[in-house]
Design a protein around this motif. Structure first.
Motif, PDB file in Angstrom:
ATOM      1  N   MET A   1       0.838  -1.183   0.000  1.00 12.66           N
ATOM      2  CA  MET A   1       0.000   0.000   0.000  1.00 12.66           C
ATOM      3  C   MET A   1       0.876   1.237   0.000  1.00 12.66           C
ATOM      4  O   MET A   1       1.978   1.218   0.523  1.00 12.66           O
ATOM      5  N   LYS A   2       0.336   2.297  -0.572  1.00 13.71           N
ATOM      6  CA  LYS A   2       1.137   3.501  -0.764  1.00 13.71           C
ATOM      7  C   LYS A   2       0.454   4.715  -0.143  1.00 13.71           C
ATOM      8  O   LYS A   2      -0.748   4.913  -0.319  1.00 13.71           O
ATOM      9  N   ILE A   3       1.246   5.521   0.544  1.00 13.97           N
ATOM     10  CA  ILE A   3       0.780   6.778   1.136  1.00 13.97           C
ATOM     11  C   ILE A   3       1.590   7.911   0.546  1.00 13.97           C
ATOM     12  O   ILE A   3       2.822   7.855   0.517  1.00 13.97           O
ATOM     13  N   ILE A   4       0.907   8.929   0.079  1.00 12.82           N
ATOM     14  CA  ILE A   4       1.561  10.123  -0.431  1.00 12.82           C
ATOM     15  C   ILE A   4       1.400  11.243   0.591  1.00 12.82           C
ATOM     16  O   ILE A   4       0.329  11.423   1.159  1.00 12.82           O
ATOM     17  N   GLY A   5       2.469  11.984   0.815  1.00 12.54           N
ATOM     18  CA  GLY A   5       2.441  13.141   1.692  1.00 12.54           C
ATOM     19  C   GLY A   5       2.555  14.405   0.862  1.00 12.54           C
ATOM     20  O   GLY A   5       3.502  14.542   0.078  1.00 12.54           O
ATOM     21  N   ILE A   6       1.597  15.297   1.018  1.00 17.35           N
ATOM     22  CA  ILE A   6       1.598  16.559   0.276  1.00 17.35           C
ATOM     23  C   ILE A   6       1.859  17.702   1.243  1.00 17.35           C
ATOM     24  O   ILE A   6       1.084  17.929   2.176  1.00 17.35           O
ATOM     25  N   SER A   7       2.971  18.411   1.033  1.00 14.48           N
ATOM     26  CA  SER A   7       3.239  19.623   1.800  1.00 14.48           C
ATOM     27  C   SER A   7       2.708  20.798   0.998  1.00 14.48           C
ATOM     28  O   SER A   7       3.176  21.061  -0.108  1.00 14.48           O
ATOM     29  N   GLY A   8       1.740  21.499   1.573  1.00 17.17           N
ATOM     30  CA  GLY A   8       1.121  22.632   0.893  1.00 17.17           C
ATOM     31  C   GLY A   8       1.788  23.964   1.176  1.00 17.17           C
ATOM     32  O   GLY A   8       1.218  25.006   0.905  1.00 17.17           O
ATOM     33  N   SER A   9       2.992  23.929   1.713  1.00 19.36           N
ATOM     34  CA  SER A   9       3.710  25.163   2.023  1.00 19.36           C
ATOM     35  C   SER A   9       4.627  25.562   0.881  1.00 19.36           C
ATOM     36  O   SER A   9       5.349  24.723   0.343  1.00 19.36           O
ATOM     37  N   PRO A  10       4.666  26.847   0.560  1.00 21.89           N
ATOM     38  CA  PRO A  10       5.611  27.301  -0.459  1.00 21.89           C
ATOM     39  C   PRO A  10       7.045  27.416   0.064  1.00 21.89           C
ATOM     40  O   PRO A  10       7.957  27.691  -0.704  1.00 21.89           O
ATOM     41  N   ARG A  11       7.255  27.174   1.355  1.00 17.51           N
ATOM     42  CA  ARG A  11       8.573  27.330   1.979  1.00 17.51           C
ATOM     43  C   ARG A  11       9.323  26.003   2.015  1.00 17.51           C
ATOM     44  O   ARG A  11       8.856  25.038   2.608  1.00 17.51           O
ATOM     45  N   LYS A  12      10.485  25.976   1.391  1.00 23.97           N
ATOM     46  CA  LYS A  12      11.303  24.756   1.330  1.00 23.97           C
ATOM     47  C   LYS A  12      11.918  24.432   2.683  1.00 23.97           C
ATOM     48  O   LYS A  12      12.421  25.307   3.375  1.00 23.97           O
ATOM     49  N   GLY A  13      11.879  23.142   3.037  1.00 26.44           N
ATOM     50  CA  GLY A  13      12.567  22.650   4.215  1.00 26.44           C
ATOM     51  C   GLY A  13      12.016  23.137   5.543  1.00 26.44           C
ATOM     52  O   GLY A  13      12.684  23.003   6.563  1.00 26.44           O
ATOM     53  N   GLN A  14      10.808  23.638   5.544  1.00 25.01           N
ATOM     54  CA  GLN A  14      10.244  24.203   6.765  1.00 25.01           C
ATOM     55  C   GLN A  14       9.243  23.256   7.412  1.00 25.01           C
ATOM     56  O   GLN A  14       9.245  22.069   7.150  1.00 25.01           O
ATOM     57  N   ASN A  15       8.405  23.791   8.264  1.00 20.52           N
ATOM     58  CA  ASN A  15       7.527  23.002   9.136  1.00 20.52           C
ATOM     59  C   ASN A  15       6.719  21.924   8.429  1.00 20.52           C
ATOM     60  O   ASN A  15       6.714  20.769   8.859  1.00 20.52           O
ATOM     61  N   CYS A  16       6.017  22.277   7.368  1.00 20.00           N
ATOM     62  CA  CYS A  16       5.131  21.298   6.720  1.00 20.00           C
ATOM     63  C   CYS A  16       5.911  20.142   6.116  1.00 20.00           C
ATOM     64  O   CYS A  16       5.492  18.982   6.224  1.00 20.00           O
ATOM     65  N   GLU A  17       7.030  20.445   5.505  1.00 22.75           N
ATOM     66  CA  GLU A  17       7.835  19.364   4.940  1.00 22.75           C
ATOM     67  C   GLU A  17       8.379  18.467   6.054  1.00 22.75           C
ATOM     68  O   GLU A  17       8.405  17.249   5.914  1.00 22.75           O
ATOM     69  N   LYS A  18       8.772  19.054   7.177  1.00 23.04           N
ATOM     70  CA  LYS A  18       9.255  18.271   8.311  1.00 23.04           C
ATOM     71  C   LYS A  18       8.136  17.404   8.898  1.00 23.04           C
ATOM     72  O   LYS A  18       8.368  16.256   9.281  1.00 23.04           O
ATOM     73  N   MET A  19       6.919  17.943   8.942  1.00 21.45           N
ATOM     74  CA  MET A  19       5.780  17.170   9.444  1.00 21.45           C
ATOM     75  C   MET A  19       5.469  15.998   8.517  1.00 21.45           C
ATOM     76  O   MET A  19       5.200  14.881   8.975  1.00 21.45           O
ATOM     77  N   ILE A  20       5.506  16.237   7.215  1.00 24.67           N
ATOM     78  CA  ILE A  20       5.249  15.164   6.241  1.00 24.67           C
ATOM     79  C   ILE A  20       6.316  14.083   6.364  1.00 24.67           C
ATOM     80  O   ILE A  20       6.010  12.880   6.381  1.00 24.67           O
ATOM     81  N   VAL A  21       7.574  14.477   6.467  1.00 26.25           N
ATOM     82  CA  VAL A  21       8.659  13.497   6.614  1.00 26.25           C
ATOM     83  C   VAL A  21       8.429  12.655   7.865  1.00 26.25           C
ATOM     84  O   VAL A  21       8.559  11.423   7.828  1.00 26.25           O
ATOM     85  N   ALA A  22       8.066  13.291   8.979  1.00 30.40           N
ATOM     86  CA  ALA A  22       7.814  12.552  10.228  1.00 30.40           C
ATOM     87  C   ALA A  22       6.633  11.591  10.074  1.00 30.40           C
ATOM     88  O   ALA A  22       6.694  10.445  10.525  1.00 30.40           O
ATOM     89  N   ALA A  23       5.560  12.042   9.449  1.00 26.78           N
ATOM     90  CA  ALA A  23       4.380  11.194   9.250  1.00 26.78           C
ATOM     91  C   ALA A  23       4.711  10.007   8.348  1.00 26.78           C
ATOM     92  O   ALA A  23       4.309   8.869   8.625  1.00 26.78           O
ATOM     93  N   LEU A  24       5.445  10.255   7.286  1.00 27.58           N
ATOM     94  CA  LEU A  24       5.782   9.170   6.364  1.00 27.58           C
ATOM     95  C   LEU A  24       6.796   8.199   6.972  1.00 27.58           C
ATOM     96  O   LEU A  24       6.828   7.026   6.593  1.00 27.58           O
ATOM     97  N   GLU A  25       7.584   8.672   7.910  1.00 27.79           N
ATOM     98  CA  GLU A  25       8.497   7.781   8.632  1.00 27.79           C
ATOM     99  C   GLU A  25       7.697   6.737   9.414  1.00 27.79           C
ATOM    100  O   GLU A  25       8.055   5.562   9.443  1.00 27.79           O
ATOM    101  N   VAL A  26       6.591   7.158  10.021  1.00 25.77           N
ATOM    102  CA  VAL A  26       5.695   6.227  10.717  1.00 25.77           C
ATOM    103  C   VAL A  26       5.174   5.181   9.736  1.00 25.77           C
ATOM    104  O   VAL A  26       5.157   3.981  10.021  1.00 25.77           O
ATOM    105  N   ALA A  27       4.761   5.642   8.558  1.00 23.31           N
ATOM    106  CA  ALA A  27       4.236   4.723   7.542  1.00 23.31           C
ATOM    107  C   ALA A  27       5.311   3.747   7.062  1.00 23.31           C
ATOM    108  O   ALA A  27       5.044   2.553   6.888  1.00 23.31           O
ATOM    109  N   LYS A  28       6.519   4.238   6.847  1.00 23.02           N
ATOM    110  CA  LYS A  28       7.613   3.366   6.397  1.00 23.02           C
ATOM    111  C   LYS A  28       7.917   2.292   7.434  1.00 23.02           C
ATOM    112  O   LYS A  28       8.189   1.144   7.079  1.00 23.02           O
ATOM    113  N   GLU A  29       7.873   2.665   8.712  1.00 21.53           N
ATOM    114  CA  GLU A  29       8.120   1.693   9.783  1.00 21.53           C
ATOM    115  C   GLU A  29       7.078   0.583   9.775  1.00 21.53           C
ATOM    116  O   GLU A  29       7.324  -0.506  10.287  1.00 21.53           O
TER     117      GLU A  29
END
Length: 188
Positions: A1-29
């Protein structure tokens, strides 16, 4: 199964991207395949409401959306993160949401996918719940199955997200719930 994380922030490397990375880390585990769409790296023009997608399987605007459509089509779950801009998500995410009408017009391509939302604001009560509700509205319009974090609406952090221990826990709990529901549906 596949989960896509969409960061809707125009700011690179900031909060939303960090939140998506953390959420997808849970999914990868939990052995889910993952992918991302970071609006900060994409070109997504606003919808012109030209109606061309009623008759075509593609949008006539030439930008990143064709690749994004395909990522959304093949995903079983979609998790969207957005910062609060004047009480709601930013225009860049609105453009993606508006352009997703093509997927709705093509046999509700997102129907029954599991969706979850995350948001970050400038304070604990900085508009995150309203922003999450608006993301949930988009998911409902597509016929998605919407989940929260088992206690609230979804992952809610305040800036800087990575220092908000309580908020990042809600991000993890939201990702866990998304995985739980996908496993229930697909009997993993």
């Amino acid at each position: 199964m596949k989960i896509i994380g969409i960061s809707g922030s125009p700011r690179k490397g900031q909060n939303c991207e960090k939140m998506i990375v953390a959420a997808l880390e849970v999914a990868k585990e939990r052995d889910f395949e993952t992918d991302t769409v970071f609006i900060s790296n994409e070109e997504v023009a606003p919808c012109k409401a030209c109606g061309a997608c009623r008759d075509n399987d593609f949008c006539v605007i030439d930008d990143s959306m064709e690749e994004i459509y395909e990522k959304m089509r093949v995903a079983d779950g979609i998790i969207v993160a957005a910062p609060v801009y004047m009480g709601n998500y930013p225009a860049q995410l609105k453009a993606l949401f508006d352009r997703s009408v093509l997927l709705r017009r093509k046999n509700f391509a997102l129907k029954n996918k599991v969706g979850a939302a995350l948001s970050v604001g400038g304070s604990r009560n900085g508009g995150q719940e309203k922003t999450i509700q608006a993301i949930h509205d988009w998911m409902h319009i597509h016929g998605m199955i919407v989940v929260g974090d088992n206690a609230h609406f979804g992952g809610i952090t305040w800036n800087p997200a990575e220092e908000d221990t309580i908020g990042m826990q809600t991000v993890s709990e939201t990702a866990k719930k998304l995985c739980d529901v996908l496993e229930l549906i697909y009997k993993k």
